[in-house]
Design an enzyme around this catalytic site. Structure first.
Site, PDB file in Angstrom:
ATOM      1  N   ASP A 110      22.739  34.901  10.931  1.00  0.00           N
ATOM      2  CA  ASP A 110      22.267  34.245   9.718  1.00  0.00           C
ATOM      3  C   ASP A 110      22.585  35.112   8.510  1.00  0.00           C
ATOM      4  O   ASP A 110      23.550  35.867   8.518  1.00  0.00           O
ATOM      5  CB  ASP A 110      20.754  33.983   9.830  1.00  0.00           C
ATOM      6  CG  ASP A 110      20.340  32.681   9.168  1.00  0.00           C
ATOM      7  OD1 ASP A 110      20.326  32.650   7.924  1.00  0.00           O
ATOM      8  OD2 ASP A 110      20.031  31.716   9.871  1.00  0.00           O
TER       9      ASP A 110
ATOM     10  N   HIS B 136      16.843  32.808   3.953  1.00  0.00           N
ATOM     11  CA  HIS B 136      17.033  31.899   5.085  1.00  0.00           C
ATOM     12  C   HIS B 136      16.828  32.594   6.428  1.00  0.00           C
ATOM     13  O   HIS B 136      16.091  32.098   7.299  1.00  0.00           O
ATOM     14  CB  HIS B 136      18.440  31.316   4.972  1.00  0.00           C
ATOM     15  CG  HIS B 136      18.738  30.193   5.900  1.00  0.00           C
ATOM     16  ND1 HIS B 136      19.437  30.367   7.067  1.00  0.00           N
ATOM     17  CD2 HIS B 136      18.448  28.877   5.837  1.00  0.00           C
ATOM     18  CE1 HIS B 136      19.575  29.203   7.680  1.00  0.00           C
ATOM     19  NE2 HIS B 136      18.988  28.273   6.944  1.00  0.00           N
TER      20      HIS B 136
ATOM     21  N   SER C 179      18.192  23.929  10.162  1.00  0.00           N
ATOM     22  CA  SER C 179      18.126  25.394  10.207  1.00  0.00           C
ATOM     23  C   SER C 179      16.768  25.868  10.716  1.00  0.00           C
ATOM     24  O   SER C 179      16.656  26.967  11.251  1.00  0.00           O
ATOM     25  CB  SER C 179      18.375  25.978   8.813  1.00  0.00           C
ATOM     26  OG  SER C 179      19.718  25.898   8.477  1.00  0.00           O
TER      27      SER C 179
END
Length: 1354
Positions: free
Chosen positions: A108, A335, A521
């Site tokens: 990520d 994220h 996600s």
């Protein structure tokens, strides 16, 4: 009725605890590169064939109980959903199987090890075992090695003097140095916050300086207001220039960030790293290198640092290449931390907010490149897989991805399959956020056989809790934006679903602990955490862990979200159920781990090889088709031939979900070498719309195992529009929150665009809709059009978009899931889609560079259309071959594949020049726009100027960048372990694409005659096409006068051409013209320019004799030879001096010779002591000056020579050359005089006493500098770039620093020459002398941008 969105922040002891944005929630980066929607979270209901179910029932506001209520405990649990996947039930029965013993790799944007819940596991072990930047975006070149001076200090790479901590052990006493612009390590959000803080402080300092400058100006004006002497005017001008400079600084301020120094050394055991961050601090006592607690590779001690309290940004370090490279690892987005928190966060005091597997450990593999925002790169992906094998990870979670040209293809897919098949790693990835249209799954999660793709699900509890909606849905459903299958090759695409939203930890620099995000996600780490629970249990129970058996368990135990078969394309096999999957695993514990991949081909064809059957086009549904299915059992590498492969034999019962449509054999005996069988699909028996079926194989002896393999079969039977033009209408469609309507239309052959009218009525509150359309073309990415539409009140909206005739068009219309919540009125929607088209005989027009026009034949097959051709050339594409190509093997473990092969890098160097500023973009047709479906793992590039300043960097998706005129170098970096592949790319063609300015864009003309471009006759403007009747016309090439100067011979002008006009009476908000949205490429090859007729003409007849001409040639050759003589050694210097003396004797007072001698002296600066050198320069300059008759020169310059007189023109050239030699000599003499003066003890500067016409007096001696200056300004404009440095020196010498700074700034801003470091050094010196420390600090930071010491590392 109105809806309001409320932002609420909850605080605990002064720290944000939870930050909610109801209805407008944060969403993770979209699976594809271009984010389409922000804050989207909607639920999907039905496919085409089902009528719309009634909206969720709930009581009105009359005081009756709401349909959904829950407690505070339920609310907190909904923030981190686990109940939906059965994780809570599993953990209640198996509390020790909470992920313990499981290691998960997070592919990520980089995980913050300081984030809440990511410090330790539930059993007290370190949570994060390693933090890696796989992209190289944080790499620092530390190859420079120094030793400390006697005071224990070193000069850092930034130029700052750094004091070392005497307690640091360094047996070798060698210190590796590097530096980094800290903003390169920060996210755009963090950088923006810091810029605001720093700008505020800088403005305060600058305002103080402005106030002081204004005060001095006013005081001087008050004191000398009536003085008219030159000195006072100059002093007043100087004060005004200071004030103007400061004001301009305020307007031009652009903070490029502080520079941090990095120091690396080996303490005898490990490599250590210290960072000096004083430039980030307000106080000079903070951030010192000596006060930094040294770090080492994170995996060794698991320590991290923070740059400063202001940024609150965590970082770790890793050292490579024996201390020559340091990786400073920061996250490029919140994220990854959010994803890691969903997977495995552990909050002992807030267990309801734990991640799904709080006992699991993590490694962070940053694949998002900070240089590209957060875009992944092939280098990052490959290094991440290498790290997974090195750390012996059990699982991978990857909440990243892109659209793809080919499913299940590419270098990363090959390497990932090896990791799964050989190293038994379970790979989980997001399916994408590109729904609601079908075939929107992205790579790698939705298109790769070896990866479990996860769709996003929302439960009523999540809607009510995390999203805080007024009235949640009654049932759990897929989010509207979750990508749908099937993949382009018919594979299902989505394996399973999991909750796609959570309130989870975020990095410390966000200044909050948690944040709400939603997307696939978030669904992927939820599923990954659930699978980690299974792996934890399997390890504890001694059950063999295999990605094959685990995947079979989770897919065959998932619970269906909907009874509608077509929903399988949305949610996969259903919602993950951890407890049920574990029961499956326990029952299958004695079975060998086997995968059952299928390969499908249509009978009579050898290609393509498919993973499912996907009948989408109208012609495919007209008759039955037969398909050959090959099932090839796959064992993990290393499986025993005798114990597993030879005895493997299974009796497979083949079944069909609908035998009237899909016919399969009854049984199949499956052996290790695989078997094939045929199936028949009959789409003629299905109704219009979408239909989904499966053929699958079940173990006849153990049917409890469920399907061992599946053959997904998707049939879309489109409807054909009718009329002239063809029209497709939908009336009285009822929409409520989250409802989706899908329709499939056979686009008529000849259609090229559609015009859509959408009417919405019957509702009270504003409604928001998502509109998606999609068509599929072989070996192309889907043609997708999308729009988000809001209706504040009942009204009509119109849209147009391009289509391709003969292909099925899906129209998906969805009401946003929270739009209209609380209202009990459905929106009534009517659609009218009108098909238009003008077909041309060539899809792309190429003009060959000649005067000949291109003929175009167009036809309207659907209805009468107005033909109004338009073509514009708006870009220039210039091809380049590499000037240099270098291959080198990469050293170190992070670039060594699990197979043991070392990756090789190919660096290609391209040179190009811009004659003026432009917006440019590099283009590599072979590689661009493909990351997962590409056999090469990198295509990273940087564009730099001669000073090594980086102007742009990019990878798969190059962007336009605006840069000034000048010379540039582009470095392209490609990686692979196969050197033969790279050898073939050594001459790879690259294009520099340049935008043409609006005023220079070329509108092409159209003609009805082939000679029209020459004669100007037969102009063609417009016509009306009769259906079925072709019409021809010509498009002419651009006239030579219109070809931009930036388009050299061999370049290509590119643009677009359209033929039709939109007929809608009202236009959508984003439609700015009436041209058809269907456009086609047009190009023009730039031909050679005309031959210069005068180029080969003989020069004018000379009156000199042959002997005279020979003598001149010999003289000039001797002088030219003098320039080539080197002066590196004493012998060479002696030779140069002797040759100079001989030539001076032979050609006394010959000005060109004397000028060449002066030039040689200037080139040899530093040969001896400075004073002697400058004296020699002055003497040589005086010789040049003395050789020129200045009276004759002045007299000549006052006259205008006859342009037709050849002798006069020759004499003009001679006089102009003499003036240039004179000016250069005076200029260099002035600089030398100033330098000699600067070497003397400091004295008060001398100035003109009565003004510029009076020479300054010093100790009653004339000022030689002023005399020389006065002479120079007679001949040249002293403010010109060539001579302005002497004016700067003079103004500085006279103490007028403001004027000196203004002249210098004017010269710097002139882009006629590349930036020179010496000019910026002088600027800093002047600013320092004035006393503006804040400006000096700002300029010093910019020096690291403008003049970096070396090229950045790839």
């Amino acid at each position: 009725m109105w809806h309001w969105t409320v932002s609420v922040t909850f605080y605990c002891a002064g720290t944000p605890l939870l930050h909610f944005f109801p209805q407008k929630s944060f969403i993770s980066p979209r699976l594809v590169r271009k984010t389409r929607r922000s804050g989207k979270s909607a639920v999907v209901r039905a496919m085409l064939s089902s009528p719309p179910p009634p909206p969720p029932s709930s009581e009105n506001n009359s005081g009756k109980k709401k349909a959904f209520e829950f407690s505070e405990k339920d609310f907190l649990a909904s923030l981190m959903p686990k109940k939906e996947i059965g994780a809570d039930r599993f953990l209640e029965s198996n509390p020790n199987f909470d992920g313990r013993g499981v290691l998960i790799a997070i592919f990520d944007s980089g995980v913050d090890p300081a984030a809440a819940g990511l410090q330790e596991t539930s059993d007290g072990k370190p949570k994060i075992l390693d933090v890696l930047d796989c992209t190289g975006s944080g790499d620092v070149d530390t190859s420079k090695v120094v030793k400390a001076d006697g005071e224990g200090c070193i000069v850092g790479a930034s130029g700052a003097k750094l004091l070392l901590n005497p307690s640091w052990k360094n047996p070798s006493q060698e210190w590796h140095l590097g530096s980094k612009l800290v903003y390169e390590l920060f996210t755009d959000t963090l950088t923006s916050r810091l810029k605001k803080e720093r700008k505020k402080k800088w403005d305060e300092q600058n305002q103080e300086a402005i106030a002081e400058a204004l005060k001095e100006l006013n005081e001087f004006d008050k004191k000398h207001g009536k003085d008219e002497d030159v000195k006072s005017k100059k002093a007043l001008e100087d004060l005004q220039n200071k004030l103007d400079f400061l004001r301009n600084q305020t307007e031009s301020y652009d903070d490029r960030g502080p520079v941090i120094d990095v120091v690396v050394w080996n303490d005898g055991v490990v490599w250590r790293v210290a960072v000096d961050t004083q430039s980030l601090e307000d106080s000079p006592d903070k951030g010192k290198l000596a006060d930094f607690t040294p770090l080492t590779n994170y995996r060794l001690e698991r320590k991290y640092g923070i740059f400063s309290k202001l940024d609150a940004c965590t970082f770790v370090t890793n050292v490579y290449d024996e201390g020559n490279v340091v990786s400073i690892v920061t996250d490029c987005s919140p994220h990854a931390t959010h994803v890691a928190g969903i997977t495995a966060a552990y909050h002992p005091e807030e267990p309801l907010l734990n991640g799904v597997a709080p006992g699991a450990q993590l490694i962070s593999c940053k694949i998002g490149d900070s240089r590209l925002g957060s875009m992944e790169t092939g280098t990052g992906l490959t290094r991440a897989l290498i790290a997974v094998v090195e750390h012996k990870c059990d699982l991978i979670n990857m909440s990243y991805g892109e659209s793809t040209l080919l499913p299940d293809y590419g270098r990363f897919i090959d390497l990932a399959s090896e990791v799964v098949d050989k190293h038994r790693v379970i790979f989980v990835s997001s399916a994408g956020n590109n729904g609601p249209a079908l075939t929107t799954v992205g790579a790698p999660g939705g298109t790769s056989t070896s990866i479990i793709g996860v769709g996003a699900y929302v439960s009523p509890a999540m809607a009510a809790g995390a999203h805080s909606v007024v009235e949640p849905p009654s049932d759990g459903l897929e989010y509207t934006w979750s990508s749908r299958g099937p993949a382009a090759d018919g594979d299902l695409g989505v394996s399973i679903s999991a909750p796609g939203g959570a309130v989870a930890p975020v990095p410390t620099w966000t200044l909050q602990r948690r944040q709400l995000m939603n997307g696939t996600s978030m669904a992927s780490p939820c599923a990954c955490g659930g699978i980690a629970l299974l792996v934890s249990a399997m390890k504890a129970e001694g059950i063999e862990v295999s990605p094959y058996s685990v995947r079979k368990a989770v897919e065959n135990s998932a619970v269906s979200i909907s009874d509608i078969p077509e929903e399988t394309l949305t949610s996969g096999q259903g919602l993950l159920q951890v407890d049920s999957a574990y029961k499956y695993i326990q029952q299958a514990r004695d079975l060998p781990p086997i995968s059952y991949p299928v390969k499908i081909t249509q009978v009579g064809k050898t290609t393509p090889t498919l993973r499912g059957i996907y009948l989408r086009e109208y012609s495919a549904c007209l008759q039955s088709s037969e398909w050959t299915v090959q099932v090839q059992p796959k064992f993990h590498e290393g499986a025993s031939n005798l114990d597993l492969l030879v005895p493997f034999e299974e009796c497979i019962q083949l079944q069909s979900s609908d035998e009237s449509v899909v016919q399969v054999p009854e049984y199949l005996l499956l052996i290790n070498n695989g078997r094939t069988f045929n199936i028949v699909v009959d789409p003629t028996k299905v109704s219009e719309g979408l239909h989904y079926y499966e053929a699958y194989g079940v173990d006849a002896k153990a049917p409890w195992r469920g399907p061992l393999f599946r053959i997904p079969i998707t049939i879309i039977k489109p409807v054909a529009p009718v009329g002239q033009p063809p029209i497709f209408s939908l009336s009285n469609l009822s929409f409520y929150p989250g409802y989706i309507e899908r329709r499939y239309i056979n686009v008529p052959i000849g259609a090229s665009w559609v015009e859509v009218t959408m009417r919405a009525s019957g509702f009270d509150t504003p409604r928001r809709f998502f509109l998606d359309t999609l068509q599929m073309c072989p070996l192309k990415r889907p043609m997708k059009w999308e729009s988000v539409v809001t209706f504040p009140s009942p009204s009509v909206k119109c849209f147009t978009f391009a289509v391709q005739g003969g292909l099925t068009l899906e129209l998906a219309v969805a009401q946003f899931w929270s739009s209209g919540m609380g209202s009990h009125e459905s929106a009534i929607v009517d659609f009218e889609i009108v098909f238009h088209g003008i077909s041309a005989n060539q899809s792309a027009v190429a003009l060959d560079g000649s005067e000949s026009p291109a003929q175009i034949v167009v036809t309207s097959l659907l209805a009468a259309e107005k033909l109004v051709p338009s073509a514009c050339l708006d870009k220039v594409r210039i091809p380049y071959r590499p000037a240099e190509a270098k291959l080198r093997p990469l050293i170190g473990s992070r670039d060594r594949l699990p197979s043991g092969k070392q990756i090789i890098a190919l660096t290609l160097t391209y040179k190009f020049k811009l004659e003026d500023g432009a917006s440019i973009k590099p283009s590599i047709p072979l590689l661009n726009n493909r990351i997962y479906d590409n056999k090469f793992e990198s295509q990273f590039y940087i564009i730099v100027d001669p000073n090594k300043r980086v102007y742009s960097s990019g990878d798969v998706y190059p962007d336009f960048v605006s840069i000034a005129k000048g010379d540039y170098t582009l470095y392209l970096y490609i990686r692979h372990e196969n050197i033969q592949f790279l050898e073939k790319l050594k001459q790879l063609v690259l294009f520099i694409e340049r935008k043409v300015e609006k005023k220079d864009q070329i509108q092409l003309s159209f003609f009805s005659e082939p000679d029209g471009p020459i004669t100007g006759g037969g102009n063609f403007k417009s016509s009306v096409l009769v259906p079925g009747v072709p019409e021809a016309f010509y498009v002419g090439p651009p006239t030579k006068e219109k070809i931009p100067k930036s388009a050299p011979t061999g370049s290509v002008l590119v643009g677009s051409m359209s033929y039709g006009m939109v007929t809608l009476s009202s236009k959508s908000d984003d439609q700015n013209n009436q041209r058809s949205p269907a456009s086609y490429d047009i190009t023009y090859l730039v031909p050679p320019s005309k031959v210069d007729e005068g180029k080969d003409k003989a020069s004018s007849t000379t009156k000199k004799s042959a002997t005279e001409r020979l003598a001149e040639e010999v003289r000039d050759t001797k002088i030219g030879f003098l320039s080539s003589v080197k002066r590196d050694t004493d012998e060479e210097k002696s030779t140069w001096q002797k040759l100079t003396a001989a030539l001076k004797s032979e050609y006394p007072k010959y000005t060109p010779l004397l000028a060449k001698v002066l030039e040689g002296l200037l080139a040899g600066a530093g040969d001896h002591d400075k004073d002697t050198h400058y004296q020699e320069v002055i003497a040589a300059a005086d010789e040049v000056i003395g050789s020129i008759d200045r009276e004759e020169l002045a007299k000549y310059l006052s006259l205008k020579p006859d342009p037709d007189d050849e002798e006069a023109q020759d004499y003009k050239k001679k006089m102009e050359a003499a003036r240039n030699h004179l000016a250069e000599a005076l200029y260099q003499k002035g600089l030398a005089l100033a330098e000699i003066e600067s070497l003397q003890p400091v004295k008060s500067p001398s100035e003109p006493q009565e003004g510029d016409d009076n020479l300054a007096k010093s100790n009653e001696k004339s000022d030689k500098f002023e005399e020389n200056y006065k002479e120079l300004i007679k001949w040249v404009d002293i403010k010109s770039n060539k001579y302005s440095m002497l004016l700067i020196v003079r103004e500085r010498r006279c103490g007028r620093l403001g004027t000196a700074l203004k002249v210098l700034n004017d010269r710097i801003q002139d882009d006629s020459e590349p930036p020179k470091k010496s000019l910026y050094d002088l600027k800093i010196k002047l600013v320092d002398d004035i006393g503006w420390s804040h400006v000096a600090a700002y300029e010093r930071q910019w020096m690291h941008v403008r003049f970096p010491p070396a090229l950045p590392l790839f």
